[in-house]
Design a protein around this motif. Structure first.
Motif, mmCIF file in Angstrom:
data_model
loop_
_atom_site.group_PDB
_atom_site.id
_atom_site.type_symbol
_atom_site.label_atom_id
_atom_site.label_comp_id
_atom_site.label_asym_id
_atom_site.label_seq_id
_atom_site.Cartn_x
_atom_site.Cartn_y
_atom_site.Cartn_z
ATOM 1 N N GLY A 117 0.654 -1.146 -0.083
ATOM 2 C CA GLY A 117 0.223 0.017 -0.109
ATOM 3 C C GLY A 117 0.576 1.280 -0.015
ATOM 4 N N ALA A 118 2.087 1.249 -0.064
ATOM 5 C CA ALA A 118 3.169 2.447 0.004
ATOM 6 C C ALA A 118 2.992 3.283 -1.449
ATOM 7 N N SER A 119 2.639 2.829 -2.427
ATOM 8 C CA SER A 119 2.313 3.792 -3.373
ATOM 9 C C SER A 119 1.099 4.599 -3.347
ATOM 10 N N ALA A 120 -0.014 4.279 -2.907
ATOM 11 C CA ALA A 120 -1.145 5.037 -2.381
ATOM 12 C C ALA A 120 -0.788 5.950 -1.109
ATOM 13 N N LEU A 121 -0.067 5.697 -0.450
ATOM 14 C CA LEU A 121 0.407 6.828 0.415
ATOM 15 C C LEU A 121 1.239 7.851 -0.210
ATOM 16 N N PHE A 122 2.019 7.386 -1.056
ATOM 17 C CA PHE A 122 2.906 8.561 -1.618
ATOM 18 C C PHE A 122 1.877 9.301 -2.519
ATOM 19 N N ASP A 123 0.978 8.755 -3.371
ATOM 20 C CA ASP A 123 0.144 9.738 -4.046
ATOM 21 C C ASP A 123 -0.651 10.704 -2.991
ATOM 22 N N MET A 124 -1.298 9.997 -2.150
ATOM 23 C CA MET A 124 -2.217 10.609 -0.873
ATOM 24 C C MET A 124 -1.482 11.860 -0.463
ATOM 25 N N PHE A 125 -0.170 11.732 -0.046
ATOM 26 C CA PHE A 125 0.599 12.761 0.556
ATOM 27 C C PHE A 125 1.443 13.518 -0.384
ATOM 28 N N LYS A 126 1.338 13.366 -1.586
ATOM 29 C CA LYS A 126 1.956 13.945 -2.732
ATOM 30 C C LYS A 126 3.533 13.951 -2.713
ATOM 31 N N ARG A 127 4.111 12.664 -2.296
ATOM 32 C CA ARG A 127 5.430 12.686 -2.208
ATOM 33 C C ARG A 127 5.831 12.484 -3.398
ATOM 34 N N THR A 128 7.343 13.016 -3.543
ATOM 35 C CA THR A 128 8.045 13.181 -4.742
ATOM 36 C C THR A 128 9.391 12.190 -4.452
ATOM 37 N N SER A 129 9.918 11.778 -5.488
ATOM 38 C CA SER A 129 10.883 10.736 -5.350
ATOM 39 C C SER A 129 12.270 11.473 -5.642
ATOM 40 N N PRO A 130 13.224 11.098 -4.585
ATOM 41 C CA PRO A 130 14.415 11.731 -4.660
ATOM 42 C C PRO A 130 15.536 11.196 -5.882
ATOM 43 N N GLY A 131 15.083 10.004 -6.453
ATOM 44 C CA GLY A 131 15.752 9.402 -7.218
ATOM 45 C C GLY A 131 15.808 7.899 -7.209
ATOM 46 N N SER A 132 16.438 7.038 -7.969
ATOM 47 C CA SER A 132 16.185 5.765 -7.918
ATOM 48 C C SER A 132 17.033 5.216 -6.618
ATOM 49 N N VAL A 133 16.733 3.883 -6.557
ATOM 50 C CA VAL A 133 17.333 3.020 -5.342
ATOM 51 C C VAL A 133 18.915 3.177 -5.555
ATOM 52 N N LEU A 134 19.392 2.969 -6.601
ATOM 53 C CA LEU A 134 20.743 3.165 -6.769
ATOM 54 C C LEU A 134 21.420 4.365 -6.221
ATOM 55 N N GLU A 135 20.506 5.498 -6.825
ATOM 56 C CA GLU A 135 21.011 6.902 -6.515
ATOM 57 C C GLU A 135 20.988 7.212 -5.103
ATOM 58 N N VAL A 136 19.801 6.605 -4.312
ATOM 59 C CA VAL A 136 19.898 6.858 -2.825
ATOM 60 C C VAL A 136 20.908 6.124 -2.042
ATOM 61 N N VAL A 137 21.240 5.056 -2.548
ATOM 62 C CA VAL A 137 22.367 4.212 -1.642
ATOM 63 C C VAL A 137 23.714 4.682 -2.010
ATOM 64 N N ARG A 138 23.828 5.391 -3.211
ATOM 65 C CA ARG A 138 25.223 5.755 -3.699
ATOM 66 C C ARG A 138 25.629 7.193 -3.054
ATOM 67 N N VAL A 139 24.676 7.924 -2.342
ATOM 68 C CA VAL A 139 24.928 9.051 -1.536
ATOM 69 C C VAL A 139 25.693 8.686 -0.099
ATOM 70 N N ARG A 140 26.712 9.165 -0.047
ATOM 71 C CA ARG A 140 27.588 8.845 1.170
ATOM 72 C C ARG A 140 26.710 9.064 2.486
ATOM 73 N N SER A 141 26.011 10.153 2.434
ATOM 74 C CA SER A 141 25.098 10.654 3.628
ATOM 75 C C SER A 141 24.077 9.813 4.017
#
Length: 529
Positions: A277-301
């Motif tokens: 049900g995560a996708s419905a919540l993202f739509d409901m709260f108008k969440r935006t993606s910070p990038g793909s999974v690989l882009e997320v885990v490549r960030v050192r922070s």
């Protein structure tokens, strides 16, 4: 384990659980009700379940009997006045339904919420005991690691803070640890119908608590497959029959989970388009993606902030930005360095021709440890996937595998100078106790609006109906924490004494000489040549 060692282990585990109950209990009673983002939604879910209703993510939070909650939700938009946590399975809310319903019926809903918080603390404390039993299965010759691992888990600030709230993470930790314990026992001690039943029951409970329970189901299912395969191959069965038998036993776990929890995930799929049900919540709260999974885990922070959130329960509060609390995560360097020392020594001893590769076949505990590490990797991958969809970087999503984190920390601390007598572990616990109290005070400043001339802690005590003088609460709490630390220190120091060590290595668990079918009848062996 000898009788004297068992007594010391009980003392140490008692100290760890007392530490956790005091720290998490303080959080439960002083953290303002509904101040944390999701608690109102979790409360609404439990209240609806108590009246026989299963909500959806758009169901409004019932506020008729809780004026304080109605006033809190008034300024929010429609999405944040709903039971947006309804995408979670209902087991936790069925457990919490009784106290919240009693609170409404007696006209004391807020007092009942605090009671429900304390029930959450008790569930998490039981999970710490299960964690210690899991450590015993993995390293049975080192009882001091049971005490150290339980002690580390009991003082992790993020875990302490979350366990004191009406969040389902406490039950997710407890049920996942129970399932992992059942799976490891099945793998280490060998297949039996009784152990298979425990795996099936605990895996079903984990799947009924959170979506992360599905990862747990996969891991313990692999443990069942590995155990049956190992047993049948050792008995001389050809690999095809061994594989067929392994999948037969494993299918029992899958069938139990599908029968008990499958309906809910199919409901999610029907209502929201995916199992969680995560996708419905993202739509409901108008969440935006910070990038793909690989882009997320490549960030050192991403990785550094995980460590910070693990040790600093105030990390996400804006008021503590730049606070010295954000440097608390450096205490995690101590067990990390120790574990690196341990790993280096171990690999140096095992790096001989043929020895390292045959190790998992000789001792199933290495297979069990590898499965727990794989589960941690999968949970982190799920967290990265959640973040890439627009979700928050919640470190509590990794708590179902807190056992392997705590065990690694305990091994690391034991590998440092003085580790044989538990000195690094005692030092870490001694530092973590005042740090937890300090972080609680900082968190209260972020969540409470203190009255003029009052501190946040005093204001929180008054709101909770406790004595308004902080010393009347802090002095007894400090005395209990000191006693708990003394019990753990006594256990760790004594378990490392010369008269108890060295301990002989435990014998390998015997293999059942003849494989059994699910009905208990022996299977006739076929010639292998």
């Amino acid at each position: 384990m000898r009788a004297f060692e068992r007594s010391l282990v009980r003392l140490g585990l008692g100290g760890a659980m007392l530490t956790f109950v005091v720290l998490a209990g303080l959080n439960a009673w002083t953290t303002p009700l509904f101040a944390q983002p999701d608690e109102a939604s979790h409360y609404g879910y439990a209240l609806l379940v108590s009246s026989g209703r299963l909500p959806t993510v758009t169901t409004p939070i019932p506020t008729e009997d809780v004026p304080e909650l109605r006033a809190l939700l008034g300024p929010r938009d429609q999405a944040h006045r709903s039971v947006w946590t309804a995408n979670h399975p209902p087991l936790f809310y069925a457990v919490m339904a009784a106290p919240v319903r009693v609170g409404v019926l007696t006209g004391h809903p807020l007092g009942a919420l605090r009671a429900a918080r304390m029930l959450s603390v008790a569930i998490a404390a039981a999970g710490i005991l299960l964690l210690a039993l899991l450590v015993r299965e993995l390293v049975p010759g080192r009882p001091e690691l049971m005490v150290a691992a339980a002690g580390v888990a009991a003082i992790v600030p993020s875990f302490v803070a979350v366990a004191g709230l009406l969040y389902n993470d406490s039950l997710a930790f407890a049920t996942s640890t129970a399932a992992l314990l059942a799976g490891v026992r099945f793998l280490v001690r060998g297949p039996s119908r009784g152990r298979l039943g425990m795996v099936a029951v605990t895996a079903s409970l984990a799947a009924l608590t959170r979506a992360s329970g599905l990862v747990v189901v996969g891991i313990v299912g692999l443990a069942v497959l590995a155990a049956v395969w190992r047993q049948r191959r050792a008995a001389g069965l050809p690999w095809r029959r061994a594989a067929l038998g392994a999948f037969g036993w494993g299918s029992v776990v899958g069938a139990a989970v599908l029968a008990s929890a499958g309906w809910f995930y199919l409901r999610n799929l029907s209502l929201y388009g995916d199992l969680t049900g995560a996708s419905a919540l993202f739509d409901m709260f108008k969440r935006t993606s910070p990038g793909s999974v690989l882009e997320v885990v490549r960030v050192r922070s991403y990785w550094i902030n995980q460590a910070k959130r693990f040790w600093d329960s105030t990390f996400d509060h804006e008021i503590t930005s730049g606070s010295a609390a954000h440097k608390v995560w450096w205490v995690g360097v101590l067990p990390t360095v120790g574990f690196a020392v341990f790993a280096g020594r171990r690999l140096g001893r095992l790096w001989r021709p043929g020895r390292l590769g045959s190790l998992p076949r000789r001792d199933p505990r290495w297979v069990a440890a590898a499965l727990l590490v794989a589960m941690l990797v999968l949970l982190d991958a799920m967290l990265a996937q959640f973040i890439s969809g627009g979700g928050g970087p919640h470190i509590r999503y990794l708590f179902p595998d807190l056992a392997i984190i705590a065990l690694a920390a305990a091994i690391g601390l034991a590998s440092l100078p003085g580790g044989r007598r538990g000195l690094p572990a005692i030092a870490l616990l001694g530092v973590a106790l005042p740090v937890n109290l300090w972080l609680l005070d900082l968190q209260l400043w972020a969540l409470v609006r203190p009255r003029d001339g009052e501190g946040a802690f005093r204001t929180a005590l008054t709101a909770a109906g406790l004595p308004a003088r902080p010393l009347l609460v802090l002095v007894p709490a400090a005395a209990l924490l000191a006693a708990a630390l003394a019990l753990q220190a006594l256990a760790l120091w004594s378990l490392g004494s010369r008269d108890l060590a060295p301990r002989p290595a435990p014998p390998e668990p015997p293999l059942v000489p003849e494989p059994l079918a699910l009905d208990g009848r022996p299977i006739a062996l076929e010639p292998t040549s």
